[in-house]
Design an enzyme around this catalytic site. Structure first.
Site, short mmCIF file in Angstrom:
data_model
loop_
_atom_site.label_atom_id
_atom_site.label_comp_id
_atom_site.label_asym_id
_atom_site.label_seq_id
_atom_site.Cartn_x
_atom_site.Cartn_y
_atom_site.Cartn_z
N HIS A 19 0.97 -1.07 0.04
CA HIS A 19 0.11 0.03 0.10
C HIS A 19 0.85 1.10 0.08
O HIS A 19 0.65 2.29 -0.78
CB HIS A 19 -1.03 -0.02 1.32
CG HIS A 19 -1.93 -1.18 1.47
ND1 HIS A 19 -2.06 -1.79 2.44
CD2 HIS A 19 -2.86 -1.73 0.39
CE1 HIS A 19 -3.03 -2.71 2.23
NE2 HIS A 19 -3.67 -2.72 0.98
N LYS A 43 -15.25 -8.74 8.50
CA LYS A 43 -16.38 -8.98 9.66
C LYS A 43 -15.49 -8.75 11.02
O LYS A 43 -16.08 -8.10 11.64
CB LYS A 43 -17.12 -10.17 9.11
CG LYS A 43 -18.06 -10.12 8.20
CD LYS A 43 -19.18 -11.17 8.48
CE LYS A 43 -20.03 -11.17 7.17
NZ LYS A 43 -19.30 -11.70 5.75
N ARG A 92 -1.80 -6.41 -8.92
CA ARG A 92 -0.51 -7.03 -8.72
C ARG A 92 -0.51 -8.23 -9.64
O ARG A 92 0.83 -8.36 -10.08
CB ARG A 92 -0.83 -7.49 -7.23
CG ARG A 92 -0.47 -6.53 -5.90
CD ARG A 92 -1.01 -7.10 -5.00
NE ARG A 92 -2.47 -7.25 -4.84
CZ ARG A 92 -3.47 -7.49 -3.73
NH1 ARG A 92 -2.75 -7.84 -2.64
NH2 ARG A 92 -4.77 -7.30 -4.00
N SER A 130 -2.71 -8.16 3.04
CA SER A 130 -2.83 -7.91 4.48
C SER A 130 -3.06 -9.05 5.06
O SER A 130 -2.56 -9.49 6.25
CB SER A 130 -4.06 -7.02 4.71
OG SER A 130 -3.83 -5.56 4.20
P1 ADP Z 1 -9.55 -4.03 -0.60
O1 ADP Z 1 -10.49 -4.97 0.55
O2 ADP Z 1 -10.37 -2.90 -1.11
O3 ADP Z 1 -9.06 -4.84 -1.57
P2 ADP Z 1 -6.96 -3.77 0.53
O4 ADP Z 1 -6.52 -2.87 1.60
O5 ADP Z 1 -6.67 -5.25 0.61
O6 ADP Z 1 -8.44 -3.36 0.29
O7 ADP Z 1 -6.35 -2.90 -0.82
C1 ADP Z 1 -6.81 -1.74 -1.26
C2 ADP Z 1 -5.81 -1.60 -2.35
O8 ADP Z 1 -4.48 -1.61 -2.41
C3 ADP Z 1 -6.43 -2.45 -3.66
O9 ADP Z 1 -6.40 -1.82 -4.84
C4 ADP Z 1 -5.36 -3.46 -3.75
O10 ADP Z 1 -5.37 -3.96 -4.97
C5 ADP Z 1 -4.04 -2.66 -3.29
N1 ADP Z 1 -3.06 -3.51 -2.78
C6 ADP Z 1 -3.22 -4.38 -1.77
N2 ADP Z 1 -2.03 -5.11 -1.45
C7 ADP Z 1 -1.11 -4.64 -2.36
C8 ADP Z 1 0.18 -4.91 -2.55
N3 ADP Z 1 1.03 -5.49 -1.99
N4 ADP Z 1 0.82 -3.93 -3.76
C9 ADP Z 1 0.08 -3.25 -4.25
N5 ADP Z 1 -1.07 -2.83 -4.10
C10 ADP Z 1 -1.82 -3.67 -2.98
#
Ligand code: ADP
Length: 161
Positions: A19, A43, A92, A130
């Site tokens: 992120h 949840k 990704r 995450s």
């Molecule tokens: P969501 O529940 O909306 O997928 P996330 O917090 O998992 O929320 O991810 C938010 C954004 O960050 C999404 O667009 C996701 O593709 C991107 N994202 C998550 N992990 C990574 C990563 N390792 N590298 C780049 N982008 C990521």
């Protein structure tokens, strides 16, 4: 000139180095990035939305360019109310594509003037999300490379409670 604002929505439970990588790239393209935490995400999250907001804000205390907020209705309404021109999402792998495209097209249908911008993180974060971080953290301390230092400490503290 008007500020170019982008929204970066997600659950961020927790915010990872992937992120952070995307925010860094977005900072080169936009004047302001609003990291928006979805109120109605997982949840049983590891961190409350307030904790997530605090943890992410800590990373960006030195800059006015990035701030953190919550949203719980339509993302495009939130984006429009902040005069955002773009929604940042990460791509990704091919596996992200179908879902992201559906969402981007629906958001464009709802708000044609707001574009979804897909950014690719550094390859080292391609397989990072995450959930994996949370899973690894339950069994190992070896996840320094995948989260910002303050997030590492917060996860550790949470699991040692
Ligand atoms: P969501 O529940 O909306 O997928 P996330 O917090 O998992 O929320 O991810 C938010 C954004 O960050 C999404 O667009 C996701 O593709 C991107 N994202 C998550 N992990 C990574 C990563 N390792 N590298 C780049 N982008 C990521």
């Amino acid at each position: 000139m008007t500020k170019r604002v982008a929204i970066f929505p997600g659950s961020f439970d927790p915010f990872t180095s992937g992120h952070q990588d995307l925010v860094r790239r977005g900072q080169k393209m936009f004047d302001e990035i609003i990291i928006t935490i979805a109120k109605n995400s997982a949840k049983s999250p590891m961190f409350t939305k307030e904790e997530r907001k605090e943890m992410i804000s800590e990373i960006y205390t030195d800059t006015d360019q990035v701030r953190v907020e919550f949203f719980d209705h339509l993302l495009v309404d939130f984006a429009a109310s902040h005069s955002a021109v773009a929604i940042i999402r990460g791509l990704r792998a091919v596996s992200d594509f179908e879902y992201e495209m559906q969402m981007a097209l629906m958001n464009r249908h709802l708000a044609p003037e707001i574009s979804t911008v897909f950014l690719m993180p550094h390859e080292k974060y391609t397989y990072l999300n995450s959930s994996i971080v949370k899973e690894v953290a339950k069994h190992s301390e070896n996840y320094h490379d995948f989260v910002p230092p303050n997030i590492y400490d917060r996860i550790k503290a949470k699991l040692n409670k």
